[in-house]
Design an enzyme around this catalytic site. Structure first.
Site, PDB file in Angstrom:
ATOM      1  N   GLU A  92     -28.272  79.409 130.839  1.00 43.20           N
ATOM      2  CA  GLU A  92     -28.805  80.770 130.709  1.00 43.20           C
ATOM      3  C   GLU A  92     -29.638  81.110 131.937  1.00 43.20           C
ATOM      4  O   GLU A  92     -30.707  80.533 132.162  1.00 43.20           O
ATOM      5  CB  GLU A  92     -29.667  80.900 129.443  1.00 43.20           C
ATOM      6  CG  GLU A  92     -30.213  82.320 129.299  1.00 43.20           C
ATOM      7  CD  GLU A  92     -31.019  82.549 128.036  1.00 43.20           C
ATOM      8  OE1 GLU A  92     -30.892  81.763 127.092  1.00 43.20           O
ATOM      9  OE2 GLU A  92     -31.778  83.531 128.008  1.00 43.20           O
ATOM     10  N   LYS A 141     -31.882  69.971 110.017  1.00 40.79           N
ATOM     11  CA  LYS A 141     -30.946  70.860 110.720  1.00 40.79           C
ATOM     12  C   LYS A 141     -30.560  72.107 109.921  1.00 40.79           C
ATOM     13  O   LYS A 141     -29.449  72.613 110.071  1.00 40.79           O
ATOM     14  CB  LYS A 141     -29.679  70.090 111.141  1.00 40.79           C
ATOM     15  CG  LYS A 141     -29.992  68.882 111.998  1.00 40.79           C
ATOM     16  CD  LYS A 141     -28.786  68.041 112.318  1.00 40.79           C
ATOM     17  CE  LYS A 141     -29.196  66.816 113.088  1.00 40.79           C
ATOM     18  NZ  LYS A 141     -28.116  65.913 113.372  1.00 40.79           N
ATOM     19  N   ASP A 201     -31.445  65.432 119.725  1.00 42.87           N
ATOM     20  CA  ASP A 201     -30.339  65.996 118.942  1.00 42.87           C
ATOM     21  C   ASP A 201     -30.473  67.522 118.979  1.00 42.87           C
ATOM     22  O   ASP A 201     -31.382  68.081 118.362  1.00 42.87           O
ATOM     23  CB  ASP A 201     -30.438  65.479 117.502  1.00 42.87           C
ATOM     24  CG  ASP A 201     -29.232  65.885 116.673  1.00 42.87           C
ATOM     25  OD1 ASP A 201     -28.580  66.874 117.042  1.00 42.87           O
ATOM     26  OD2 ASP A 201     -28.958  65.218 115.665  1.00 42.87           O
ATOM     27  N   HIS A 221     -45.044 103.710 133.714  1.00 44.13           N
ATOM     28  CA  HIS A 221     -45.261 103.884 135.154  1.00 44.13           C
ATOM     29  C   HIS A 221     -44.277 104.891 135.718  1.00 44.13           C
ATOM     30  O   HIS A 221     -44.626 105.744 136.532  1.00 44.13           O
ATOM     31  CB  HIS A 221     -45.085 102.555 135.886  1.00 44.13           C
ATOM     32  CG  HIS A 221     -46.261 101.661 135.750  1.00 44.13           C
ATOM     33  ND1 HIS A 221     -46.404 100.498 136.453  1.00 44.13           N
ATOM     34  CD2 HIS A 221     -47.365 101.762 134.977  1.00 44.13           C
ATOM     35  CE1 HIS A 221     -47.538  99.908 136.115  1.00 44.13           C
ATOM     36  NE2 HIS A 221     -48.127 100.668 135.212  1.00 44.13           N
TER      37      HIS A 221
END
Ligand code: ADP
Length: 569
Positions: A247, A379, A455, A553
């Protein structure tokens, strides 16, 4: 075919399989022409037939006028040159493929064709037209020629696997060579599926190291780039944090957060709890019997006996607590224990099994349904981990000076605190979040987990995090914290012993078992994960806050140069 028997034979001459990886079409000379191909072809066809017509007409006139054919004027010379040139072009474009196809089989998808080792040494594998990772079409890469040497002996084994006579999973055991097993399996998979694995790396990996430990039936390995964020100044020490990710901006963003923390004097962490959990489910004939076992297990008088039985599983496993939940006549027993430097799932499972065997003597009507009954909970998103914790529970904080917020993070304290309240707290509440009161904790957790051999599936509960931001020191500075109750990490076991992952652990100074104080490497790793999440939260939240500011802005006609364009959450 008996593979073991064959593998003791003398190696036979290697057979060369030539795989040409090409684009949709092979390059031609005509590709160099300035016009599109169909226009170039049209031009040369027109020239060719026009000059043929012209020359035939002139030839007929000369015969009629009894003029000798060898006397040619300028227009005829030009026509002849054009005829030869267009003929050469057309022959080159259409003729060569035709001639080649007579002497060489046409380019086909090798995996669709039945393999014949006597006649198919040269095969052409077409690869799908590639795209640049950035999403735009890029110039076609030059064709690669990948030459794989397959001995006749291996060829036999490949055929045997393809035919289903040799089970793919047995290759490591029967051959006694993990790399060779992976290579043969890979070739067999390509032939069976008709799909190419070109691009999936095979060489440069220790397949022996993963045998019976990390991955079954390997055919190669996926490469993930590792970037370094930092230094992260945490509890007075600096860490260069390895992050494996694809990424874009993630490492850069975390790095910016680390810089803000460093310039503000660093972050501090506290490890609140360290205990892995496993919860088997057992069933009785009545709820009364289930309750009886619950009271037995939760009685302080029985703890010593139970922990003695449990702790036999490993010198590192130490039982901490047992908590039970009842659903009718089913009992869920949540064991919690310390596991040294191991993440601890194997270790705790063995301890739980010891206790269940022990209980069976006094509770013979107890039916063990499963060693994991999901009250653990591993998990899967579950409130029990968010509230009780699992693995390491860590809180990490820093005070970022207002100056740094402005100069490094390009926003201000007030905007950050407001955004945190509306996004990470109220917004997540609106979404009904479970442990997701943060901006991007899972981004950082996953990247560090992959780099250090954790993991990655445990990212689910390990990313539970509540991020708090508050203005302090009369509103000048920012107090930021992340509270993460379920960081599940280890520095021994699983993927941590593989070369690349061990190198990343080594970079952090937490490789392997800590000899002086078992468990302190894993605990330190958990605090580094929390510290890095703190950095990631700061940076992304600032980018979002700055985006908000930039809009105002722009409204007031101010500079937009500090806008962080990519926001991942
Ligand atoms: P997990 O329980 O996380 O799946 P493993 O059981 O695969 O991990 O690995 C832990 C192994 O490492 C055990 O066999 C344990 O005895 C050994 N070990 C060696 N040193 C340590 C340590 N400091 N902490 C925990 N385990 C250790």
């Amino acid at each position: 075919m008996d593979v073991r028997q064959r593998s003791t034979n003398k190696p036979t001459a290697p057979m060369k399989i030539r795989v040409v990886v090409d684009d949709e079409k092979e390059p031609r000379a005509s590709d160099a022409l300035p016009l599109p191909l169909y226009l170039t072809n049209a031009v040369f066809f027109t020239i060719f037939f026009s000059v043929v017509y012209f020359l035939l007409t002139r030839w007929r006139e000369k015969i009629r006028n009894s003029t000798p054919l060898r006397i040619v004027d300028l227009s005829e010379i030009v026509a002849l040159v054009a005829l030869v040139a267009s003929f050469i072009y057309l022959l080159g474009f259409f003729g060569i493929d035709f001639v080649q196809s007579i002497f060489r089989p046409s380019a086909v998808d090798v995996w669709a064709a039945e393999y014949d080792k006597n006649h198919a040494d040269d095969v052409i594998l077409k690869e799908e037209a590639r795209k640049d990772p950035c999403g735009v079409d890029c110039a076609p890469p030059p064709p690669q020629v990948v030459e794989t040497l397959v001995s006749e002996e291996d060829e036999e084994i490949i055929k045997s696997v393809v035919a289903g006579k040799t089970p793919s999973y047995s290759l490591e055991t029967t051959l006694g060579d993990c790399k060779r097993a992976a290579s043969i399996r890979r070739e067999a998979v390509q032939r069976m599926t008709g799909k190419s694995l070109v691009g999936l790396a095979l060489e440069g990996f220790d397949y022996q190291a993963i045998l019976g430990q990390c991955c079954e039936m390997p055919v190669g390995y996926v490469q993930i780039p590792v970037g370094i964020a930092g230094p992260l100044l945490l509890d007075g020490r600096e860490y260069s944090v390895p992050m494996a990710t694809t990424e874009g901006c993630l490492v850069a963003s975390t790095n910016r957060g680390c810089k803000a923390i460093h310039l503000s004097g660093g972050a501090n962490s506290v490890l609140l709890k360290d205990g892995m959990t496993r919860a088997p489910v057992v069933r009785f004939a009545t709820a009364q019997r289930a309750a009886k076992l619950k009271f037995f297990l939760e009685s302080p008088q029985n703890f010593e006996t139970l922990s003695m039985v449990f702790n036999r599983s490993s010198r590192f496993a130490r039982l901490q607590t047992i908590k039970c939940a009842i659903a009718g006549k089913n009992l869920y027993i949540r064991f919690c224990c310390s596991t040294g430097d191991a993440m601890g799932m194997n270790m705790i499972s063995k301890g739980v099994q010891n206790v269940l065997d022990f209980l069976q003597k006094d509770f013979q009507d107890m039916d063990v349904i499963g060693i994991s009954g999901n009250f653990c909970s591993d998990k899967k998103p579950a409130a029990v981990n968010w509230i009780e914790g699992r693995g390491k529970s860590v809180v990490c904080e820093a005070i970022i000076s207002g100056d740094v917020v402005r100069k490094v993070l390009k926003t201000n304290v007030e905007a950050l605190a407001e955004l945190n309240m509306l996004k990470n707290l109220a917004g997540s509440a609106v979404a009904g979040a479970l442990g997701g009161f943060n901006a991007q904790a899972s981004n950082i957790v996953s990247a560090i987990y992959i780099a250090t051999g954790q993991d990655p599936a445990q990212n689910v509960e390990s990313s539970h995090c509540i991020t708090m931001m508050e203005a302090v020191n009369d509103g000048k500075d920012l107090h930021v914290s992340v509270t993460m109750p379920s960081i599940e990490v280890g520095t021994v076991g699983g993927g941590t012993q593989l070369a690349s992952q061990a190198a990343c652990l080594n970079l952090l100074g937490v490789k392997g078992a800590n000899r002086e104080e078992a468990g302190s490497n894993a605990r330190l790793l958990a605090t580094i994960v929390a510290g890095s999440v703190l950095a990631g939260e700061l940076s992304l939240m600032s980018a979002l806050a700055a985006g908000h500011l930039v809009r105002s802005h722009m409204k007031y006609n101010r500079s937009t140069k500090d806008l962080v364009s990519k926001v991942s959450s």
